[in-house]
Write a protein that holds these residues in place. Structure first.
Motif, PDB file in Angstrom:
ATOM      1  N   PHE A 233       0.981  -1.218  -0.210  1.00 37.63           N
ATOM      2  CA  PHE A 233       0.137  -0.329   0.344  1.00 37.63           C
ATOM      3  C   PHE A 233       0.798   1.036   0.007  1.00 37.63           C
ATOM      4  CE2 PHE A 233      -3.184  -2.628   2.417  1.00 37.63           C
ATOM      5  CZ  PHE A 233      -4.338  -2.577   1.052  1.00 37.63           C
ATOM      6  N   GLY A 234      -0.132   2.170  -0.864  1.00 36.73           N
ATOM      7  CA  GLY A 234       1.154   3.423  -0.637  1.00 36.73           C
ATOM      8  C   GLY A 234       0.237   4.671  -0.757  1.00 36.73           C
ATOM      9  N   ILE A 235       0.963   6.371  -1.149  1.00 35.64           N
ATOM     10  CA  ILE A 235      -0.505   7.231  -0.956  1.00 35.64           C
ATOM     11  C   ILE A 235       0.804   7.515  -2.652  1.00 35.64           C
ATOM     12  CG2 ILE A 235      -0.420   9.724  -0.922  1.00 35.64           C
ATOM     13  CD1 ILE A 235      -1.220   7.104   1.835  1.00 35.64           C
ATOM     14  N   ILE A 236      -0.078   7.423  -3.233  1.00 38.98           N
ATOM     15  CA  ILE A 236       0.126   8.355  -5.109  1.00 38.98           C
ATOM     16  C   ILE A 236      -0.565   9.193  -4.903  1.00 38.98           C
ATOM     17  CG2 ILE A 236      -1.993   7.393  -6.291  1.00 38.98           C
ATOM     18  CD1 ILE A 236      -0.372   6.436  -8.746  1.00 38.98           C
ATOM     19  N   GLU A 237       0.506  10.479  -5.485  1.00 34.53           N
ATOM     20  CA  GLU A 237       0.388  11.817  -5.813  1.00 34.53           C
ATOM     21  C   GLU A 237      -0.260  12.360  -7.297  1.00 34.53           C
ATOM     22  OE1 GLU A 237       0.957  16.398  -4.375  1.00 34.53           O
ATOM     23  OE2 GLU A 237       2.374  14.720  -3.900  1.00 34.53           O
ATOM     24  N   PHE A 238      -1.229  12.700  -7.795  1.00 35.97           N
ATOM     25  CA  PHE A 238      -1.353  13.479  -8.949  1.00 35.97           C
ATOM     26  C   PHE A 238      -1.121  15.128  -8.678  1.00 35.97           C
ATOM     27  CE2 PHE A 238      -2.987   9.118  -9.029  1.00 35.97           C
ATOM     28  CZ  PHE A 238      -3.156   9.341 -10.546  1.00 35.97           C
ATOM     29  N   GLU A 239      -0.277  15.164  -9.492  1.00 34.92           N
ATOM     30  CA  GLU A 239      -0.133  16.830  -9.016  1.00 34.92           C
ATOM     31  C   GLU A 239      -0.968  17.429  -9.633  1.00 34.92           C
ATOM     32  OE1 GLU A 239       3.906  17.771  -9.377  1.00 34.92           O
ATOM     33  OE2 GLU A 239       4.577  17.259  -7.445  1.00 34.92           O
ATOM     34  N   GLN A 240      -1.599  17.367 -10.973  1.00 35.00           N
ATOM     35  CA  GLN A 240      -2.354  18.318 -11.939  1.00 35.00           C
ATOM     36  C   GLN A 240      -3.440  16.593 -12.940  1.00 35.00           C
ATOM     37  OE1 GLN A 240      -0.198  19.238 -14.731  1.00 35.00           O
ATOM     38  NE2 GLN A 240      -0.003  17.779 -16.131  1.00 35.00           N
ATOM     39  N   ARG A 241      -4.698  17.457 -12.774  1.00 35.24           N
ATOM     40  CA  ARG A 241      -5.385  15.842 -13.552  1.00 35.24           C
ATOM     41  C   ARG A 241      -5.270  15.344 -14.345  1.00 35.24           C
ATOM     42  NH1 ARG A 241     -10.968  14.304 -13.634  1.00 35.24           N
ATOM     43  NH2 ARG A 241     -11.293  13.864 -15.426  1.00 35.24           N
ATOM     44  N   ASP A 242      -5.566  14.032 -14.917  1.00 30.80           N
ATOM     45  CA  ASP A 242      -5.495  13.301 -15.530  1.00 30.80           C
ATOM     46  C   ASP A 242      -6.134  12.979 -16.650  1.00 30.80           C
ATOM     47  OD1 ASP A 242      -2.921  11.480 -17.114  1.00 30.80           O
ATOM     48  OD2 ASP A 242      -4.217   9.953 -17.163  1.00 30.80           O
ATOM     49  N   GLU A 243      -6.801  13.784 -17.846  1.00 34.35           N
ATOM     50  CA  GLU A 243      -7.402  13.448 -18.569  1.00 34.35           C
ATOM     51  C   GLU A 243      -7.774  11.800 -18.785  1.00 34.35           C
ATOM     52  OE1 GLU A 243     -10.131  15.503 -18.530  1.00 34.35           O
ATOM     53  OE2 GLU A 243      -9.172  17.096 -17.656  1.00 34.35           O
ATOM     54  N   ILE A 244      -6.816  11.188 -18.931  1.00 37.93           N
ATOM     55  CA  ILE A 244      -6.796   9.939 -20.199  1.00 37.93           C
ATOM     56  C   ILE A 244      -7.813   8.904 -18.281  1.00 37.93           C
ATOM     57  CG2 ILE A 244      -5.247   7.923 -20.698  1.00 37.93           C
ATOM     58  CD1 ILE A 244      -3.626  10.526 -22.568  1.00 37.93           C
ATOM     59  N   LEU A 245      -6.895   9.039 -17.450  1.00 38.96           N
ATOM     60  CA  LEU A 245      -7.866   8.183 -16.716  1.00 38.96           C
ATOM     61  C   LEU A 245      -8.451   8.815 -15.652  1.00 38.96           C
ATOM     62  CD1 LEU A 245      -4.325   7.018 -14.899  1.00 38.96           C
ATOM     63  CD2 LEU A 245      -5.370   5.395 -16.033  1.00 38.96           C
ATOM     64  N   ASN A 246      -9.184   9.944 -15.925  1.00 42.57           N
ATOM     65  CA  ASN A 246      -9.656  10.713 -15.308  1.00 42.57           C
ATOM     66  C   ASN A 246      -9.872  10.812 -13.834  1.00 42.57           C
ATOM     67  OD1 ASN A 246     -12.315  12.024 -15.071  1.00 42.57           O
ATOM     68  ND2 ASN A 246     -13.903   9.767 -14.807  1.00 42.57           N
ATOM     69  N   SER A 448      17.368   9.266 -16.068  1.00 46.68           N
ATOM     70  CA  SER A 448      18.502   9.240 -17.200  1.00 46.68           C
ATOM     71  C   SER A 448      17.125   9.088 -18.520  1.00 46.68           C
ATOM     72  CB  SER A 448      19.675   8.164 -16.956  1.00 46.68           C
ATOM     73  OG  SER A 448      20.256   8.313 -15.786  1.00 46.68           O
ATOM     74  N   GLN A 449      16.169   8.876 -18.626  1.00 45.46           N
ATOM     75  CA  GLN A 449      15.039   8.470 -18.973  1.00 45.46           C
ATOM     76  C   GLN A 449      13.938   9.241 -19.639  1.00 45.46           C
ATOM     77  OE1 GLN A 449      13.228   4.487 -18.195  1.00 45.46           O
ATOM     78  NE2 GLN A 449      13.328   5.025 -15.726  1.00 45.46           N
ATOM     79  N   THR A 450      14.832  10.942 -19.110  1.00 49.75           N
ATOM     80  CA  THR A 450      13.233  12.233 -19.199  1.00 49.75           C
ATOM     81  C   THR A 450      13.370  12.006 -21.390  1.00 49.75           C
ATOM     82  OG1 THR A 450      15.017  13.803 -20.023  1.00 49.75           O
ATOM     83  CG2 THR A 450      14.081  13.457 -17.611  1.00 49.75           C
ATOM     84  N   ASP A 451      13.839  11.327 -21.692  1.00 47.47           N
ATOM     85  CA  ASP A 451      13.309  11.420 -23.492  1.00 47.47           C
ATOM     86  C   ASP A 451      12.058  10.365 -23.193  1.00 47.47           C
ATOM     87  OD1 ASP A 451      15.154  13.780 -24.358  1.00 47.47           O
ATOM     88  OD2 ASP A 451      16.339  12.220 -24.760  1.00 47.47           O
ATOM     89  N   LEU A 452      12.124   8.971 -22.542  1.00 47.59           N
ATOM     90  CA  LEU A 452      11.706   7.514 -22.696  1.00 47.59           C
ATOM     91  C   LEU A 452       9.506   7.943 -22.076  1.00 47.59           C
ATOM     92  CD1 LEU A 452      14.352   5.203 -21.844  1.00 47.59           C
ATOM     93  CD2 LEU A 452      13.843   6.526 -24.350  1.00 47.59           C
ATOM     94  N   VAL A 453       9.627   8.765 -21.538  1.00 49.44           N
ATOM     95  CA  VAL A 453       8.637   9.107 -20.578  1.00 49.44           C
ATOM     96  C   VAL A 453       8.413   9.696 -19.757  1.00 49.44           C
ATOM     97  CG1 VAL A 453       8.553   6.309 -19.979  1.00 49.44           C
ATOM     98  CG2 VAL A 453       9.984   7.520 -18.212  1.00 49.44           C
ATOM     99  N   ASP A 454       7.031  10.077 -19.655  1.00 48.06           N
ATOM    100  CA  ASP A 454       6.595  11.523 -18.994  1.00 48.06           C
ATOM    101  C   ASP A 454       6.065  10.879 -17.564  1.00 48.06           C
ATOM    102  OD1 ASP A 454       7.125  13.383 -20.973  1.00 48.06           O
ATOM    103  OD2 ASP A 454       5.196  13.186 -21.755  1.00 48.06           O
ATOM    104  N   VAL A 455       6.486  11.550 -16.556  1.00 47.65           N
ATOM    105  CA  VAL A 455       5.838  11.139 -15.403  1.00 47.65           C
ATOM    106  C   VAL A 455       4.445  11.516 -14.983  1.00 47.65           C
ATOM    107  CG1 VAL A 455       5.804  11.378 -12.900  1.00 47.65           C
ATOM    108  CG2 VAL A 455       8.099  10.664 -13.733  1.00 47.65           C
ATOM    109  N   VAL A 456       3.034  10.855 -14.378  1.00 48.85           N
ATOM    110  CA  VAL A 456       1.481  11.032 -14.869  1.00 48.85           C
ATOM    111  C   VAL A 456       1.603  11.638 -12.732  1.00 48.85           C
ATOM    112  CG1 VAL A 456      -0.424  10.472 -15.481  1.00 48.85           C
ATOM    113  CG2 VAL A 456       1.504   9.849 -16.452  1.00 48.85           C
ATOM    114  N   ALA A 457       2.077  10.345 -12.109  1.00 48.77           N
ATOM    115  CA  ALA A 457       1.933  10.292 -10.690  1.00 48.77           C
ATOM    116  C   ALA A 457       3.044  10.056  -9.842  1.00 48.77           C
ATOM    117  CB  ALA A 457       1.045  10.132 -10.195  1.00 48.77           C
ATOM    118  N   LYS A 458       3.461   9.729  -8.505  1.00 50.39           N
ATOM    119  CA  LYS A 458       4.279   9.356  -7.848  1.00 50.39           C
ATOM    120  C   LYS A 458       4.018   8.529  -7.089  1.00 50.39           C
ATOM    121  CE  LYS A 458       8.393  11.210  -4.648  1.00 50.39           C
ATOM    122  NZ  LYS A 458       8.728  12.912  -4.166  1.00 50.39           N
TER     123      LYS A 458
END
Length: 474
Positions: A233-246, A448-458
């Motif tokens: 279990f953990g806490i996931i933080e979305f810093e802004q609304r994600d439209e795709i996941l709603n 090292s992989q900012t060219d590969l993925v965008d972070v959606v949440a932590k």
């Protein structure tokens, strides 16, 4: 001082077990007996790496000549490696051990290789390195997929606020223990077993091997293995609304799981690796990369068995997440799942290839994935950018910076407990081989992989369960 050089010394610096080894031992212990052992070994490594530079040497010329002759002898039925392989992209190279790069160098020399890439969490494995991505033409490498076929991450985000978790940790701990089962060889019995459509798949009747594994697969359905597998279990933080996941901006309770295909996948991997080695004769340094032609019956069998194991791993996660959803009574706002230790048919540069991702996350454009850190470090929900140089891939985690043996020897239980306390993490089970200090810095890997993925949440771990003994599925 002990100056005698042994066969083990020579193997350590790269010599192979052949007639040249005996020649080298005799020569150096006769001609260099009075010199320091370290100096002689350094010289021999140069001879082994570049024998052509020593052909005119008065003492070492015969050894260098023998090495070149041995290298040019093509053993019966042995498939030669490519002399000038394609280059490949390495992400986060300065943090990757040489052993992983050496393994990737060899993989690029396979005659079936089309392209490759090495992820920033890479470290040495068997055959293809962990974090290695390899595209091949109509061929599949069992050890390029890995032993834990279809190992994956699965995330459920609940409509449960962070405060409820912090105030009811005893309940969450109770359910974490009740709804999960861990350890190599562990399974359910009798009425505790869960049913699932995966158990009725026709592939179980494809051959006697798979048929013999059906009961074990049923017993282990909904369980997790040893090693680095977890339910937490953990806490996931979305810093802004994600439209795709709603999902709106905010902090939510989430369940994150990591495990694979258990005994089913491990047995399939062992059987078809042995079969591939018997059919595909490669030079010694490439033997763990033995491949099966997908045009053959054996290649098709492995392909179907691999896909069955991958779907079975997914079913295991589904069972765990469904049980937890019922136990908690919360609403699941979103689910994300991705896998590694697998091979996919994909189009690269206009042609169909088989992409092996051994410990690497699919990161095609818009593809969701989860990249965990450690039991105390954050994980990241990401969306792929579809970078062709990485063959649409990203890391599958932080990656080890310490071997399991090294971690067990150098990390104390007190050190581990203190780190957990400092991060406010409750741990159930796990050996010292999974201590947070055994892993690379996830933030360095992500940088090292900012060219590969965008972070959606932590995702920040708060309560982690792992196998009690740190065991692994073999």
């Amino acid at each position: 001082m002990e100056r005698l050089i042994t066969g083990t010394d020579l193997l350590t610096i790269g010599f192979k077990e052949n007639t040249v080894l005996g020649h080298a031992l005799t020569l150096v212990n006769e001609k260099y007996a009075s010199q320091e052992k370290e100096e002689v070994l350094a010289l021999l490594k140069k001879v082994n790496d570049y024998p052509e530079n020593f052909l005119d040497d008065e003492v070492l010329g015969t050894l260098a000549s023998a090495m070149i002759e041995e290298a040019n002898i093509l053993k019966e039925d042995e498939i030669p490696l490519v002399e000038n392989p394609e280059t490949y992209t390495i992400y986060g190279e300065k943090h990757i051990e040489e052993g992983a790069k050496t393994q990737m160098d060899v993989a690029m020399k396979l005659p079936v290789t089309v392209a490759g890439s090495l992820m920033p969490d890479a470290h040495q494995g068997y055959g293809l390195p962990i974090g290695g991505v390899l595209a091949t033409k109509n061929a599949i490498i069992p050890y390029g997929v890995g032993v834990d076929i279809g190992c994956r991450m699965a995330l459920s985000v609940y409509d449960i606020p962070e405060g409820f978790f912090m105030e009811n940790q005893a309940k969450f701990k109770r359910e974490l223990i009740a709804q999960s089962k861990f350890g190599a060889g562990q399974g359910f019995k009798g009425r505790d077993k869960t049913t699932h459509d995966i158990l009725d798949r026709d592939e179980f009747n494809m051959n006697q091997l798979l048929k013999s594994l059906q009961d074990k697969a049923w017993s282990q359905l909904g369980t997790s293995g040893g090693g680095n597998h977890f339910v937490e279990f953990g806490i996931i933080e979305f810093e802004q609304r994600d439209e795709i996941l709603n999902i709106d901006k905010g902090r939510y309770v989430a369940l994150l799981t990591h495990s694979g295909s258990r005994g089913l996948g491990a047995t399939i991997a062992g059987h078809y690796t042995k079969l591939a080695k018997s059919m595909c004769k490669l030079p010694r340094e490439a033997q763990n990369l033995a491949y099966l032609d997908l045009s053959t019956q054996e290649g098709q069998e492995y392909w179907m068995a691999m896909n069955l194991a991958g779907d079975y791993a997914s079913a295991c996660h589904q069972v765990i997440h469904d049980k937890m959803e019922r136990a908690l009574g919360g609403k699941v706002l979103a689910k994300v799942e991705n896998h590694h230790n697998f091979a996919w048919k994909e189009i690269l540069n206009g042609e169909e290839v088989i992409v092996h991702r051994k410990g690497a996350t699919p990161a095609g454009k818009g593809v969701m994935g989860i990249i965990p850190g450690s039991m105390t470090a954050p994980g990241f929900l990401v969306r792929g950018k579809g970078e062709e140089n990485s063959i649409n891939s990203a890391s599958h985690g932080a990656g080890r910076q310490m071997s399991r043996t090294q971690a067990i020897k150098s990390i104390t239980r007190d050190d581990m407990r203190q780190v957990l306390k400092d991060h406010g993490v409750t741990l159930i089970g796990a050996g010292k081989d999974e201590a947070p200090m055994a892993y690379k810095d996830i933030n360095t890997v992500m940088a090292s992989q900012t060219d590969l993925v965008d972070v959606v949440a932590k995702f920040t771990p708060k309560m982690v369960r792992m196998a009690d003994d740190g065991s692994r599925e073999d």
